[in-house]
Motif scaffolding. Structure first.
Motif, PDB file in Angstrom:
ATOM      1  N   LEU A   9      24.372 -58.708  -8.367  1.00  0.00           N
ATOM      2  CA  LEU A   9      25.607 -58.784  -7.777  1.00  0.00           C
ATOM      3  C   LEU A   9      25.771 -59.610  -6.711  1.00  0.00           C
ATOM      4  O   LEU A   9      24.830 -59.491  -5.952  1.00  0.00           O
ATOM      5  N   ASP A  10      26.778 -60.266  -6.725  1.00  0.00           N
ATOM      6  CA  ASP A  10      27.062 -61.288  -5.360  1.00  0.00           C
ATOM      7  C   ASP A  10      27.279 -60.692  -4.275  1.00  0.00           C
ATOM      8  O   ASP A  10      28.039 -59.650  -3.913  1.00  0.00           O
ATOM      9  N   PRO A  11      26.116 -60.887  -3.240  1.00  0.00           N
ATOM     10  CA  PRO A  11      26.147 -60.112  -2.254  1.00  0.00           C
ATOM     11  C   PRO A  11      27.326 -60.628  -1.218  1.00  0.00           C
ATOM     12  O   PRO A  11      27.475 -59.554  -0.305  1.00  0.00           O
ATOM     13  N   VAL A  12      28.141 -61.548  -1.342  1.00  0.00           N
ATOM     14  CA  VAL A  12      29.005 -61.860  -0.399  1.00  0.00           C
ATOM     15  C   VAL A  12      30.298 -60.814  -0.791  1.00  0.00           C
ATOM     16  O   VAL A  12      30.838 -60.149   0.008  1.00  0.00           O
ATOM     17  N   ILE A  13      30.216 -60.613  -2.004  1.00  0.00           N
ATOM     18  CA  ILE A  13      31.524 -59.627  -2.733  1.00  0.00           C
ATOM     19  C   ILE A  13      31.181 -58.407  -2.528  1.00  0.00           C
ATOM     20  O   ILE A  13      31.783 -57.261  -2.279  1.00  0.00           O
ATOM     21  N   HIS A  14      29.937 -57.816  -2.666  1.00  0.00           N
ATOM     22  CA  HIS A  14      29.352 -56.586  -2.843  1.00  0.00           C
ATOM     23  C   HIS A  14      29.494 -55.607  -1.638  1.00  0.00           C
ATOM     24  O   HIS A  14      29.559 -54.584  -1.891  1.00  0.00           O
ATOM     25  N   ALA A  15      29.521 -56.179  -0.416  1.00  0.00           N
ATOM     26  CA  ALA A  15      29.760 -55.419   0.702  1.00  0.00           C
ATOM     27  C   ALA A  15      30.997 -54.669   0.414  1.00  0.00           C
ATOM     28  O   ALA A  15      32.105 -55.232   0.146  1.00  0.00           O
ATOM     29  N   GLN A  16      31.103 -53.542   0.674  1.00  0.00           N
ATOM     30  CA  GLN A  16      32.411 -52.549   0.492  1.00  0.00           C
ATOM     31  C   GLN A  16      33.798 -53.220   0.974  1.00  0.00           C
ATOM     32  O   GLN A  16      34.699 -53.353   0.238  1.00  0.00           O
ATOM     33  N   ALA A  17      33.783 -53.467   2.144  1.00  0.00           N
ATOM     34  CA  ALA A  17      35.043 -54.064   2.782  1.00  0.00           C
ATOM     35  C   ALA A  17      35.405 -55.475   2.195  1.00  0.00           C
ATOM     36  O   ALA A  17      36.549 -55.782   1.758  1.00  0.00           O
ATOM     37  N   ARG A  18      34.573 -56.171   1.861  1.00  0.00           N
ATOM     38  CA  ARG A  18      34.809 -57.794   1.180  1.00  0.00           C
ATOM     39  C   ARG A  18      35.267 -57.274  -0.233  1.00  0.00           C
ATOM     40  O   ARG A  18      35.920 -58.020  -0.759  1.00  0.00           O
ATOM     41  N   LEU A  19      34.491 -56.418  -0.844  1.00  0.00           N
ATOM     42  CA  LEU A  19      34.769 -56.044  -2.150  1.00  0.00           C
ATOM     43  C   LEU A  19      36.380 -55.606  -2.336  1.00  0.00           C
ATOM     44  O   LEU A  19      37.288 -55.914  -3.056  1.00  0.00           O
ATOM     45  N   ARG A  20      36.798 -54.482  -1.256  1.00  0.00           N
ATOM     46  CA  ARG A  20      38.239 -54.363  -1.202  1.00  0.00           C
ATOM     47  C   ARG A  20      38.988 -55.520  -0.946  1.00  0.00           C
ATOM     48  O   ARG A  20      40.267 -55.560  -1.707  1.00  0.00           O
ATOM     49  N   VAL A  21      38.800 -56.370  -0.134  1.00  0.00           N
ATOM     50  CA  VAL A  21      39.598 -57.529   0.209  1.00  0.00           C
ATOM     51  C   VAL A  21      39.844 -58.417  -1.134  1.00  0.00           C
ATOM     52  O   VAL A  21      40.759 -58.675  -1.556  1.00  0.00           O
ATOM     53  N   THR A  22      38.693 -58.697  -1.860  1.00  0.00           N
ATOM     54  CA  THR A  22      38.550 -59.389  -3.099  1.00  0.00           C
ATOM     55  C   THR A  22      39.412 -58.689  -4.144  1.00  0.00           C
ATOM     56  O   THR A  22      40.281 -59.328  -4.696  1.00  0.00           O
ATOM     57  N   VAL A  23      39.301 -57.563  -4.201  1.00  0.00           N
ATOM     58  CA  VAL A  23      40.241 -56.603  -5.143  1.00  0.00           C
ATOM     59  C   VAL A  23      41.586 -57.011  -5.092  1.00  0.00           C
ATOM     60  O   VAL A  23      42.628 -57.198  -5.947  1.00  0.00           O
ATOM     61  N   ALA A  24      41.910 -56.642  -3.684  1.00  0.00           N
ATOM     62  CA  ALA A  24      43.417 -56.793  -3.364  1.00  0.00           C
ATOM     63  C   ALA A  24      44.018 -58.156  -3.567  1.00  0.00           C
ATOM     64  O   ALA A  24      45.009 -58.388  -4.206  1.00  0.00           O
ATOM     65  N   LEU A  25      43.180 -59.212  -3.335  1.00  0.00           N
ATOM     66  CA  LEU A  25      43.557 -60.757  -3.625  1.00  0.00           C
ATOM     67  C   LEU A  25      43.703 -60.886  -4.881  1.00  0.00           C
ATOM     68  O   LEU A  25      44.546 -61.671  -5.476  1.00  0.00           O
TER      69      LEU A  25
END
Length: 103
Positions: A9-25
């Motif tokens: 799993l991509d560690p940049v995206i996998h962090a919970q906050a960054r995953l939430r940001v990415t999902v929103a975008l």
């Protein structure tokens, strides 16, 4: 006997906050942008926390941050880049494969 390797799993995206940001975008149309305050409101994050995670995503090339002016007021706009969208799609595919492997 060993089965197929589990996906990374991509560690940049996998962090919970960054995953939430990415999902929103990722929910925006490809060319659409969102203002920083609106994104902050949607995610219920502090400005500092959101800035930190956006910087990580920007460093990876996953988001683009544009500073502009609207009626002489500074505005920060955020959008998911094509590499960011591709990384998110690969992340979700890997997550599905990982979950299917555990079933």
């Amino acid at each position: 006997m060993t089965g197929p390797a589990l996906p990374e799993l991509d560690p940049v995206i996998h962090a919970q906050a960054r995953l939430r940001v990415t999902v929103a975008l990722a929910g925006l149309h490809r060319a659409d942008q969102i203002t920083f305050p609106r994104l902050q409101q949607l995610l219920d994050m502090t400005a500092g926390n959101l800035s930190t995670h956006l910087r990580k995503l920007e460093d990876a090339g996953y988001v683009e941050i544009t500073k502009a002016y609207e009626h002489r007021t500074p505005v920060t706009l955020v959008r998911l880049t094509e590499p960011g969208r591709t990384a998110f799609e690969q992340y979700t595919e890997a997550l599905h494969r990982l979950l299917d492997a555990g079933a």
